[in-house]
Write an enzyme that holds these catalytic residues in place. Structure first.
Site, short mmCIF file in Angstrom:
data_model
loop_
_atom_site.label_atom_id
_atom_site.label_comp_id
_atom_site.label_asym_id
_atom_site.label_seq_id
_atom_site.Cartn_x
_atom_site.Cartn_y
_atom_site.Cartn_z
N SER A 16 6.04 2.20 13.85
CA SER A 16 5.99 3.66 13.75
C SER A 16 4.57 4.20 13.63
O SER A 16 4.36 5.41 13.74
CB SER A 16 6.84 4.14 12.56
OG SER A 16 6.37 3.57 11.35
N SER A 144 -4.10 -11.48 8.27
CA SER A 144 -5.33 -10.71 8.01
C SER A 144 -6.42 -11.72 7.64
O SER A 144 -6.12 -12.81 7.12
CB SER A 144 -5.11 -9.76 6.84
OG SER A 144 -6.35 -9.28 6.33
N TYR A 157 -2.28 -8.13 -1.93
CA TYR A 157 -2.34 -8.15 -0.46
C TYR A 157 -2.89 -9.49 0.04
O TYR A 157 -2.31 -10.12 0.94
CB TYR A 157 -3.22 -6.99 0.02
CG TYR A 157 -3.33 -6.88 1.53
CD1 TYR A 157 -2.33 -6.23 2.26
CD2 TYR A 157 -4.41 -7.42 2.21
CE1 TYR A 157 -2.43 -6.12 3.64
CE2 TYR A 157 -4.51 -7.31 3.59
CZ TYR A 157 -3.52 -6.66 4.30
OH TYR A 157 -3.61 -6.56 5.67
N ALA A 159 -2.95 -12.34 -1.48
CA ALA A 159 -1.99 -13.43 -1.76
C ALA A 159 -0.84 -13.39 -0.76
O ALA A 159 -0.40 -14.44 -0.26
CB ALA A 159 -1.46 -13.29 -3.19
N1 LIG Z 1 -5.61 -1.85 9.73
C1 LIG Z 1 -6.31 -2.97 9.54
O1 LIG Z 1 -7.53 -2.97 9.49
C2 LIG Z 1 -5.57 -4.29 9.40
C3 LIG Z 1 -6.33 -5.46 9.33
C4 LIG Z 1 -5.68 -6.69 9.20
C5 LIG Z 1 -4.30 -6.74 9.17
N2 LIG Z 1 -3.58 -5.58 9.24
C6 LIG Z 1 -2.11 -5.69 9.21
O2 LIG Z 1 -1.56 -5.02 10.31
C7 LIG Z 1 -0.26 -4.56 9.97
C8 LIG Z 1 -0.15 -3.07 10.29
O3 LIG Z 1 -1.09 -2.37 9.48
P1 LIG Z 1 -1.60 -0.88 9.84
O4 LIG Z 1 -3.02 -0.82 9.48
O5 LIG Z 1 -1.18 -0.54 11.20
O6 LIG Z 1 -0.80 -0.04 8.73
P2 LIG Z 1 0.09 1.28 8.85
O7 LIG Z 1 -0.46 2.23 9.85
O8 LIG Z 1 0.29 1.73 7.44
O9 LIG Z 1 1.47 0.74 9.42
C9 LIG Z 1 2.34 -0.03 8.66
C10 LIG Z 1 3.67 -0.11 9.39
O10 LIG Z 1 4.56 -0.95 8.62
C11 LIG Z 1 5.78 -0.25 8.46
N3 LIG Z 1 6.42 -0.64 7.22
C12 LIG Z 1 5.90 -0.64 5.96
N4 LIG Z 1 6.82 -1.03 5.08
C13 LIG Z 1 7.95 -1.30 5.80
C14 LIG Z 1 9.26 -1.74 5.45
N5 LIG Z 1 9.61 -1.98 4.17
N6 LIG Z 1 10.16 -1.91 6.43
C15 LIG Z 1 9.84 -1.67 7.72
N7 LIG Z 1 8.62 -1.26 8.11
C16 LIG Z 1 7.70 -1.07 7.15
C17 LIG Z 1 5.43 1.23 8.50
O11 LIG Z 1 6.54 1.99 8.97
P3 LIG Z 1 7.52 2.91 8.07
O12 LIG Z 1 6.69 3.49 6.96
O13 LIG Z 1 8.03 3.90 9.07
O14 LIG Z 1 8.59 1.98 7.60
C18 LIG Z 1 4.33 1.25 9.55
O15 LIG Z 1 4.90 1.33 10.84
C19 LIG Z 1 -0.06 -4.88 8.49
O16 LIG Z 1 0.68 -6.08 8.37
C20 LIG Z 1 -1.47 -5.05 7.99
O17 LIG Z 1 -1.53 -5.87 6.86
C21 LIG Z 1 -4.18 -4.35 9.36
#
Ligand SMILES: NC(=O)c1ccc[n+]([C@@H]2O[C@H](COP(=O)([O-])OP(=O)(O)OC[C@H]3O[C@@H](n4cnc5c(N)ncnc54)[C@H](OP(=O)(O)O)[C@@H]3O)[C@@H](O)[C@H]2O)c1
Length: 253
Positions: A16, A144, A157, A159
């Protein structure tokens, strides 16, 4: 990008917003039929409409990855609508930024239940579908660099992501016999709407100086590694943890 996923089906969790939204768009652009899962149905519908407007095929599937019944129903619905499941991008995630001494039990549970338990539940249900389908599949967990090294104020996070790294390898070991490959991307800090203001500050600029390439990642930097792991080009890769971080993990001590 010369990766053709025509005829393949994919489920992307956390689609999303952020990385997951981008991954779903990239996979659809490569020809896959894609199911987008998350809790916010309105946001999912918006992404599905964008993909359809670009000529791709996508459906929205409501799912809370921390709820085993919701995961089972969502994965089954996705596989039913798509007529199979070849690819899972296990991306849903959350974080809490505060000192370890300030983490509450709810903070810990929210992060670990989403990033580790949730990823396991979705992978397990998807693997059941892939095994029953008899064609194997590809699971890409979104870990990550914080699963491989640490920083301050992200204890739960870090962990959870370290757990996901080990889970990736454990599942790769067990599911190779079913033709299911399980790998992980370990992104570094990606530039998003959420951190753009922070990056302009002195602290943000100092962070960028610690990245050997002297810049943060942009979402398209993940496209090649994602498509590689999802496609047959990575047929002999399983249990691999692939950093995509501009060298952040190998910065000087
Ligand atoms: N951004 C970075 O720099 C970065 C770096 C390394 C790794 N990551 C990883 O990449 C992934 C995405 O991160 P992002 O930065 O894109 O964050 P984000 O924009 O906050 O997106 C997180 C997504 O996870 C969904 N989500 C959260 N809790 C959920 C649940 N209980 N059930 C189903 N969906 C859930 C949210 O959708 P809803 O709220 O609609 O459920 C949203 O679509 C994560 O695993 C994060 O740890 C990000």
């Amino acid at each position: 990008m010369i990766v053709d996923l025509s005829g393949r089906t994919a489920l992307v969790t956390g689609a999303s917003s952020g990385l997951g939204r981008h991954f779903a768009t990239v996979l659809a652009g490569a020809g896959a039929r894609v199911a987008l899962a998350a809790r916010r149905r309105d946001s999912l519908d918006g992404v599905v409409a964008e993909i359809a407007a670009s000529g791709g095929q996508a459906v929205a599937v409501p799912m809370d990855v921390t709820d085993v019944a919701s995961v089972r129903d969502g994965v089954r619905e996705a596989a039913g609508v798509l007529n199979g499941l070849d690819i899972l991008v296990n991306n849903a995630g959350t974080t809490v930024s505060k000192a370890a001494l300030e983490h509450t039990e709810a903070d810990w549970d929210g992060v670990v239940d989403t990033n580790l338990k949730g990823a396991f539940l979705v992978a397990q249900e998807a693997a059941r579908v892939m095994k029953d389908g008899g064609k194997g599949g590809s699971i890409v967990n979104i870990a990550s660099i914080l699963g491989l090294r640490v920083a301050g104020h992200v204890a739960a996070y870090a962990a959870s992501k370290a757990g996901l790294v080990q889970l990736t390898q454990a599942l790769a070991l067990e599911w190779a016999r079913f033709g299911i490959r399980v790998n992980a991307l370990a992104p570094g800090y990606m530039e998003t709407d959420l951190n753009r203001d922070f990056l302009a500050t002195d602290a943000g600029q100092a962070l960028i100086k610690r990245v050997p390439q002297r810049r943060l990642g942009k979402l398209p930097d993940l496209d090649g590694p994602l498509l590689l792991l999802c496609s047959d080009a990575a047929a002999y890769m399983t249990g691999a943890i692939v950093p995509v971080d501009g060298g952040h993990l190998v910065n000087t001590l």
